[in-house]
Scaffold this motif. Structure first.
Motif, PDB file in Angstrom:
ATOM      1  N   LYS A  55      54.037  39.176 -56.303  1.00 26.99           N
ATOM      2  CA  LYS A  55      54.197  37.722 -56.272  1.00 26.99           C
ATOM      3  C   LYS A  55      53.665  37.148 -54.957  1.00 26.99           C
ATOM      4  O   LYS A  55      53.989  37.645 -53.876  1.00 26.99           O
ATOM      5  CB  LYS A  55      55.675  37.385 -56.430  1.00 26.99           C
ATOM      6  CG  LYS A  55      55.983  35.915 -56.419  1.00 26.99           C
ATOM      7  CD  LYS A  55      57.481  35.737 -56.613  1.00 26.99           C
ATOM      8  CE  LYS A  55      57.912  34.315 -56.383  1.00 26.99           C
ATOM      9  NZ  LYS A  55      59.371  34.172 -56.509  1.00 26.99           N
ATOM     10  N   ILE A  56      52.840  36.110 -55.082  1.00 24.57           N
ATOM     11  CA  ILE A  56      52.336  35.378 -53.926  1.00 24.57           C
ATOM     12  C   ILE A  56      52.807  33.940 -54.075  1.00 24.57           C
ATOM     13  O   ILE A  56      52.606  33.318 -55.121  1.00 24.57           O
ATOM     14  CB  ILE A  56      50.798  35.422 -53.855  1.00 24.57           C
ATOM     15  CG1 ILE A  56      50.322  36.852 -53.628  1.00 24.57           C
ATOM     16  CG2 ILE A  56      50.288  34.508 -52.751  1.00 24.57           C
ATOM     17  CD1 ILE A  56      48.817  36.986 -53.619  1.00 24.57           C
ATOM     18  N   THR A  57      53.433  33.389 -53.052  1.00 26.17           N
ATOM     19  CA  THR A  57      53.959  32.031 -53.140  1.00 26.17           C
ATOM     20  C   THR A  57      53.134  31.009 -52.361  1.00 26.17           C
ATOM     21  O   THR A  57      53.443  29.824 -52.391  1.00 26.17           O
ATOM     22  CB  THR A  57      55.419  31.969 -52.650  1.00 26.17           C
ATOM     23  OG1 THR A  57      55.474  32.427 -51.298  1.00 26.17           O
ATOM     24  CG2 THR A  57      56.314  32.821 -53.518  1.00 26.17           C
ATOM     25  N   ARG A  76      48.826  30.227 -50.960  1.00 25.26           N
ATOM     26  CA  ARG A  76      47.422  30.624 -51.027  1.00 25.26           C
ATOM     27  C   ARG A  76      47.080  31.551 -49.873  1.00 25.26           C
ATOM     28  O   ARG A  76      47.573  31.396 -48.756  1.00 25.26           O
ATOM     29  CB  ARG A  76      46.565  29.363 -50.922  1.00 25.26           C
ATOM     30  CG  ARG A  76      45.095  29.643 -50.806  1.00 25.26           C
ATOM     31  CD  ARG A  76      44.258  28.379 -50.795  1.00 25.26           C
ATOM     32  NE  ARG A  76      44.469  27.679 -52.032  1.00 25.26           N
ATOM     33  CZ  ARG A  76      45.078  26.502 -52.118  1.00 25.26           C
ATOM     34  NH1 ARG A  76      45.516  25.908 -51.045  1.00 25.26           N
ATOM     35  NH2 ARG A  76      45.246  25.933 -53.274  1.00 25.26           N
ATOM     36  N   PHE A  87      50.541  34.409 -58.902  1.00 23.77           N
ATOM     37  CA  PHE A  87      50.489  33.289 -57.964  1.00 23.77           C
ATOM     38  C   PHE A  87      51.505  32.247 -58.397  1.00 23.77           C
ATOM     39  O   PHE A  87      51.388  31.650 -59.463  1.00 23.77           O
ATOM     40  CB  PHE A  87      49.080  32.699 -57.928  1.00 23.77           C
ATOM     41  CG  PHE A  87      48.942  31.530 -56.981  1.00 23.77           C
ATOM     42  CD1 PHE A  87      49.299  31.653 -55.651  1.00 23.77           C
ATOM     43  CD2 PHE A  87      48.442  30.327 -57.415  1.00 23.77           C
ATOM     44  CE1 PHE A  87      49.159  30.591 -54.768  1.00 23.77           C
ATOM     45  CE2 PHE A  87      48.290  29.260 -56.550  1.00 23.77           C
ATOM     46  CZ  PHE A  87      48.649  29.390 -55.225  1.00 23.77           C
ATOM     47  N   GLN A  88      52.517  32.028 -57.564  1.00 26.59           N
ATOM     48  CA  GLN A  88      53.536  31.035 -57.865  1.00 26.59           C
ATOM     49  C   GLN A  88      53.580  29.969 -56.791  1.00 26.59           C
ATOM     50  O   GLN A  88      54.632  29.450 -56.454  1.00 26.59           O
ATOM     51  CB  GLN A  88      54.895  31.707 -58.047  1.00 26.59           C
ATOM     52  CG  GLN A  88      54.918  32.585 -59.274  1.00 26.59           C
ATOM     53  CD  GLN A  88      56.294  33.122 -59.583  1.00 26.59           C
ATOM     54  OE1 GLN A  88      57.104  33.366 -58.694  1.00 26.59           O
ATOM     55  NE2 GLN A  88      56.558  33.317 -60.850  1.00 26.59           N
ATOM     56  N   TYR A 123      50.590  24.135 -57.682  1.00 29.00           N
ATOM     57  CA  TYR A 123      49.455  24.039 -58.604  1.00 29.00           C
ATOM     58  C   TYR A 123      49.140  22.576 -58.841  1.00 29.00           C
ATOM     59  O   TYR A 123      50.039  21.792 -59.143  1.00 29.00           O
ATOM     60  CB  TYR A 123      49.815  24.730 -59.923  1.00 29.00           C
ATOM     61  CG  TYR A 123      48.702  24.730 -60.945  1.00 29.00           C
ATOM     62  CD1 TYR A 123      47.666  25.627 -60.861  1.00 29.00           C
ATOM     63  CD2 TYR A 123      48.721  23.834 -62.000  1.00 29.00           C
ATOM     64  CE1 TYR A 123      46.654  25.651 -61.796  1.00 29.00           C
ATOM     65  CE2 TYR A 123      47.706  23.850 -62.949  1.00 29.00           C
ATOM     66  CZ  TYR A 123      46.687  24.766 -62.848  1.00 29.00           C
ATOM     67  OH  TYR A 123      45.685  24.775 -63.774  1.00 29.00           O
ATOM     68  N   ASN A 164      43.585  24.656 -56.719  1.00 26.31           N
ATOM     69  CA  ASN A 164      44.419  25.564 -57.491  1.00 26.31           C
ATOM     70  C   ASN A 164      44.210  27.025 -57.141  1.00 26.31           C
ATOM     71  O   ASN A 164      44.819  27.885 -57.760  1.00 26.31           O
ATOM     72  CB  ASN A 164      44.109  25.386 -58.980  1.00 26.31           C
ATOM     73  CG  ASN A 164      44.344  23.970 -59.408  1.00 26.31           C
ATOM     74  OD1 ASN A 164      45.233  23.316 -58.892  1.00 26.31           O
ATOM     75  ND2 ASN A 164      43.562  23.492 -60.331  1.00 26.31           N
ATOM     76  N   CYS A 181      44.264  30.754 -55.814  1.00 22.44           N
ATOM     77  CA  CYS A 181      45.192  31.725 -55.232  1.00 22.44           C
ATOM     78  C   CYS A 181      44.602  32.252 -53.921  1.00 22.44           C
ATOM     79  O   CYS A 181      45.310  32.472 -52.958  1.00 22.44           O
ATOM     80  CB  CYS A 181      45.402  32.857 -56.230  1.00 22.44           C
ATOM     81  SG  CYS A 181      46.444  34.193 -55.649  1.00 22.44           S
ATOM     82  N   ILE A 230      44.753  38.085 -61.801  1.00 23.34           N
ATOM     83  CA  ILE A 230      45.511  37.013 -61.144  1.00 23.34           C
ATOM     84  C   ILE A 230      46.098  36.143 -62.248  1.00 23.34           C
ATOM     85  O   ILE A 230      45.379  35.652 -63.116  1.00 23.34           O
ATOM     86  CB  ILE A 230      44.619  36.150 -60.229  1.00 23.34           C
ATOM     87  CG1 ILE A 230      43.974  37.000 -59.143  1.00 23.34           C
ATOM     88  CG2 ILE A 230      45.422  35.010 -59.620  1.00 23.34           C
ATOM     89  CD1 ILE A 230      42.915  36.275 -58.341  1.00 23.34           C
ATOM     90  N   GLY A 244      50.197  29.857 -61.354  1.00 21.25           N
ATOM     91  CA  GLY A 244      49.916  28.470 -61.126  1.00 21.25           C
ATOM     92  C   GLY A 244      50.883  27.652 -61.950  1.00 21.25           C
ATOM     93  O   GLY A 244      50.834  27.684 -63.165  1.00 21.25           O
TER      94      GLY A 244
END
Length: 76
Positions: free
Chosen positions: A10-12, A14, A35-36, A39, A54, A56, A71, A74
């Motif tokens: 999980k990436i919160t 960019r 990618f959370q 967005y 948008n 990542c 990936i 969003g």
């Protein structure tokens, strides 16, 4: 070189890549970047406005390679 192992990561926010980098996953099905971050559906990626885009990953370097991972994400 950055290697993404098997699993979902999980990436919160960019990730901004400003130097040459190779990112390789274990497999497209097995290595997932979720990618959370924020967005903006109405704002497509544009290098001049990357903070509102948008993406990542924001890549600001030559000789970068991303391969063999998926990936997803969003959301509002």
């Amino acid at each position: 070189m950055l290697t993404i192992g098997k699993g979902t990561f999980k990436i919160t926010d960019r990730l901004i890549i400003s130097k040459p980098l190779t990112i390789t996953g274990a497999s497209k099905e097995g290595s997932v970047v979720l990618f959370q971050g924020e967005y903006h559906e109405e704002t497509p990626y544009d290098n001049d406005y990357y903070e509102e885009s948008n993406a990542c990953f924001a890549i600001h370097a030559y000789n970068c390679e991303l391969s063999n991972f998926t990936i997803l994400g969003g959301s509002d």
